[in-house]
Design an enzyme around this catalytic site. Sequence first.
Site, PDB file in Angstrom:
ATOM      1  N   GLU A 256       0.820  -1.095  -0.140  1.00 12.40           N
ATOM      2  CA  GLU A 256       0.062  -0.012  -0.148  1.00 12.40           C
ATOM      3  C   GLU A 256       0.984   1.243  -0.115  1.00 12.40           C
ATOM      4  O   GLU A 256       1.563   1.550   0.850  1.00 12.40           O
ATOM      5  CB  GLU A 256      -0.715  -0.027   1.392  1.00 12.40           C
ATOM      6  CG  GLU A 256      -1.699  -1.145   1.527  1.00 12.40           C
ATOM      7  CD  GLU A 256      -2.833  -1.323   0.628  1.00 12.40           C
ATOM      8  OE1 GLU A 256      -3.210  -0.338   0.038  1.00 12.40           O
ATOM      9  OE2 GLU A 256      -3.502  -2.335   0.382  1.00 12.40           O
ATOM     10  N   CYS A 295      -3.471   8.206   3.727  1.00 14.18           N
ATOM     11  CA  CYS A 295      -3.306   7.644   2.410  1.00 14.18           C
ATOM     12  C   CYS A 295      -4.516   8.014   1.634  1.00 14.18           C
ATOM     13  O   CYS A 295      -4.227   7.932   0.376  1.00 14.18           O
ATOM     14  CB  CYS A 295      -2.652   6.358   2.379  1.00 14.18           C
ATOM     15  SG  CYS A 295      -3.989   5.404   3.432  1.00 14.18           S
TER      16      CYS A 295
HETATM   17  P1  NAP Z   1       8.354   4.769   4.837  1.00 14.30           P
HETATM   18  O1  NAP Z   1       9.698   5.679   4.978  1.00 14.30           O
HETATM   19  O2  NAP Z   1       8.330   4.084   3.461  1.00 14.30           O
HETATM   20  O3  NAP Z   1       8.153   3.912   6.126  1.00 14.30           O
HETATM   21  C1  NAP Z   1       7.036   2.982   6.161  1.00 14.30           C
HETATM   22  C2  NAP Z   1       7.520   1.750   7.067  1.00 14.30           C
HETATM   23  O4  NAP Z   1       8.643   1.093   6.294  1.00 14.30           O
HETATM   24  C3  NAP Z   1       8.055   2.289   8.332  1.00 14.30           C
HETATM   25  O5  NAP Z   1       7.748   1.231   9.371  1.00 14.30           O
HETATM   26  C4  NAP Z   1       9.677   2.168   8.177  1.00 14.30           C
HETATM   27  O6  NAP Z   1      10.333   1.766   9.355  1.00 14.30           O
HETATM   28  C5  NAP Z   1       9.705   1.029   7.321  1.00 14.30           C
HETATM   29  N1  NAP Z   1      10.866   1.036   6.597  1.00 14.30           N
HETATM   30  C6  NAP Z   1      11.551   1.965   5.815  1.00 14.30           C
HETATM   31  N2  NAP Z   1      12.707   1.210   5.142  1.00 14.30           N
HETATM   32  C7  NAP Z   1      12.633  -0.038   5.677  1.00 14.30           C
HETATM   33  C8  NAP Z   1      13.523  -0.966   5.179  1.00 14.30           C
HETATM   34  N3  NAP Z   1      14.519  -0.762   4.436  1.00 14.30           N
HETATM   35  N4  NAP Z   1      13.281  -2.357   5.562  1.00 14.30           N
HETATM   36  C9  NAP Z   1      12.070  -2.621   6.427  1.00 14.30           C
HETATM   37  N5  NAP Z   1      11.199  -1.402   6.601  1.00 14.30           N
HETATM   38  C10 NAP Z   1      11.491  -0.302   6.318  1.00 14.30           C
HETATM   39  O7  NAP Z   1       7.142   5.718   4.772  1.00 14.30           O
HETATM   40  P2  NAP Z   1       6.482   6.808   5.906  1.00 14.30           P
HETATM   41  O8  NAP Z   1       7.343   7.929   5.574  1.00 14.30           O
HETATM   42  O9  NAP Z   1       6.163   6.247   7.112  1.00 14.30           O
HETATM   43  O10 NAP Z   1       5.010   6.877   5.194  1.00 14.30           O
HETATM   44  C11 NAP Z   1       4.899   7.917   4.413  1.00 14.30           C
HETATM   45  C12 NAP Z   1       4.164   7.532   3.079  1.00 14.30           C
HETATM   46  O11 NAP Z   1       3.568   6.282   3.267  1.00 14.30           O
HETATM   47  C13 NAP Z   1       3.323   8.302   2.228  1.00 14.30           C
HETATM   48  O12 NAP Z   1       4.191   8.772   1.196  1.00 14.30           O
HETATM   49  C14 NAP Z   1       2.068   7.753   2.091  1.00 14.30           C
HETATM   50  O13 NAP Z   1       1.435   7.884   0.945  1.00 14.30           O
HETATM   51  C15 NAP Z   1       2.350   6.413   2.196  1.00 14.30           C
HETATM   52  N6  NAP Z   1       1.063   5.758   2.938  1.00 14.30           N
HETATM   53  C16 NAP Z   1       0.252   4.781   2.209  1.00 14.30           C
HETATM   54  C17 NAP Z   1      -0.763   4.313   2.950  1.00 14.30           C
HETATM   55  C18 NAP Z   1      -1.554   3.184   2.305  1.00 14.30           C
HETATM   56  O14 NAP Z   1      -2.452   2.501   2.783  1.00 14.30           O
HETATM   57  N7  NAP Z   1      -1.508   3.265   0.921  1.00 14.30           N
HETATM   58  C19 NAP Z   1      -0.887   4.782   4.207  1.00 14.30           C
HETATM   59  C20 NAP Z   1       0.099   5.540   5.021  1.00 14.30           C
HETATM   60  C21 NAP Z   1       0.895   5.880   4.269  1.00 14.30           C
HETATM   61  P3  NAP Z   1      11.025   2.932  10.294  1.00 14.30           P
HETATM   62  O15 NAP Z   1       9.936   3.995  10.576  1.00 14.30           O
HETATM   63  O16 NAP Z   1      11.559   2.203  11.357  1.00 14.30           O
HETATM   64  O17 NAP Z   1      11.861   3.586   9.305  1.00 14.30           O
END
Ligand code: NAP
Length: 517
Positions: A256, A295
């Site tokens: 997602e 999102c």
């Molecule tokens: P993110 O940086 O991609 O992080 C999301 C999750 O992934 C966090 O738990 C993060 O952990 C983890 N993560 C990051 N790098 C990783 C890796 N290499 N290996 C394993 N886990 C890893 O995104 P975000 O900044 O939290 O979220 C913002 C984005 O999410 C927005 O752009 C939004 O569009 C999207 N979003 C989508 C939805 C949906 O349902 N489609 C819902 C909410 C948000 P850490 O925090 O520990 O780094």
Amino acid sequence: MERLKSYVQNSWVDGKGEARPLYNPATEEVVAESSTEGIDFAGALDYARSTGGPLLRAMSFAQRGEMLRAMAKIIHSGRDELIALAIANGGNTRGDAKFDIDGASATLAAYAELGREIGDIKVLKDGDSIQVGRTARYQGQHITVPRRGVAVHINAFNFPAWGLAEKAAAALLAGMPVISKPATATAVVAHHMMRLFVDQGILPDGALSFIAGGAGDLLSHLDGQDVLAFTGSGDTAQTLRSLDSVIARSVHINVEADSLNAAVLGPDVEPGSETEGLFLRDVVLDMTQKAGQKCTAIRRVFVPESRMSAVVDALRDRLDGILVGNPADKSVAMGPVATSSQLRDVRQGIAMLSGETEGIFGGSGEIEPVGVAAGKGYFVGPVLRLCPDPAAARVVNDREVFGPVATLAPYSGDPEDAASLVRKGQGGLVASVYSDDRHYLGAIVPAIAAHHGRLYLGSAKMAAQSMGPGTVLATLVHGGPGRAGGGEELGGRRGMALYQQRTAVQGDKSLLKALFD
Ligand code: NAP
């Protein structure tokens, strides 16, 4: 200060080394810290597979449903503490916090109900048996069984409670153990929820584990019976999809990701009508609820050219009444964004948008928030922009600004024109269309459906019951094609499909009947 712990192999463990601070995004005070360094992730996966899996598979759907019901009740009974934590660590207003926390218990309760409906069985039949031989004696029957690995859930920062619950509900009901990892920055709420579950002793050993911080080498140990369900940015999704473990062992993955959700106002909608009121309410709600960090929030708003100036005035009026500040103050309607990096990202997004748009409200988001010391907090005010030429725009259709930011754009009033603009988002979670004209809706729905996981048709007849397009429902699909990640969660029974293997079983008709009826 609280140091968050992870819950693996049936015990709470602390990471070694220097911990990462977690902040109150309104005041920038440190509220907790966490480290997962040195945690035995391979051991955590093994324990969940070897202990949690068999215990869950020994339970029927009805029993697993009861377990989900108990989880929902526990969240509900801890609601006040969870709301306070969401205000302190998430920048949530009380309303934002309730949206997350009540959404968590409602989703668990919906899956609990599904378990009750399915009943005291452990194997699900998928459709009727099919004759595959010369006579009716030789048949085939599709069944679904839980995968024999672990469901690893990686969540985004914006919904720490709901994110944990919505993924866990479907996986646990399907019969798979879960390892849940919230985004580190806002992990306090999910951590407390996990504490409540563990303290009440309602989960079988190894059924639900919790990682309070970075994932370390967890994902490198995934194998072919495991599932990885991720919510977050498209960039991280790409990294996870490319992991050697995921590719080499065909790990089932659900993503997602980003979405430039569109709202379209139909030309039939009269000024002052109930449908127009719903449209205006939904746009403002999505811009300001959770400071736009949903999102499913509306990012692009397409309005018939002839109606644009009236819509601009009406939205300006409504946005003007939004008080921004420290959500600990009850009069505040919108809090800060969740982290300093999120603030940087939103500011950068607004700057990029300004090349293709003109300001309508809120400039570039500068604001003097109430209830915080000068210069403190990750605040950005609501920002509404106008894009005169959306067909030529690149940033407007391409860059998800994950904050209280939306762009208005004109269209001719023709449903095909609106559809082609909506499709420029290249795949979204939800699109909303506001109209009471069935011909208009009959033209636009098929023209945009393939690009979305969900379509919301706002009209006078449903306005009084609607929570808006931004609310994800347990019974309907959440996910979307293309930019949105190509995933699918929830949707009632369908939400379990990711966690189940569909197997065709061929044999003698009476044997199949004895095994599966
Ligand atoms: P993110 O940086 O991609 O992080 C999301 C999750 O992934 C966090 O738990 C993060 O952990 C983890 N993560 C990051 N790098 C990783 C890796 N290499 N290996 C394993 N886990 C890893 O995104 P975000 O900044 O939290 O979220 C913002 C984005 O999410 C927005 O752009 C939004 O569009 C999207 N979003 C989508 C939805 C949906 O349902 N489609 C819902 C909410 C948000 P850490 O925090 O520990 O780094």
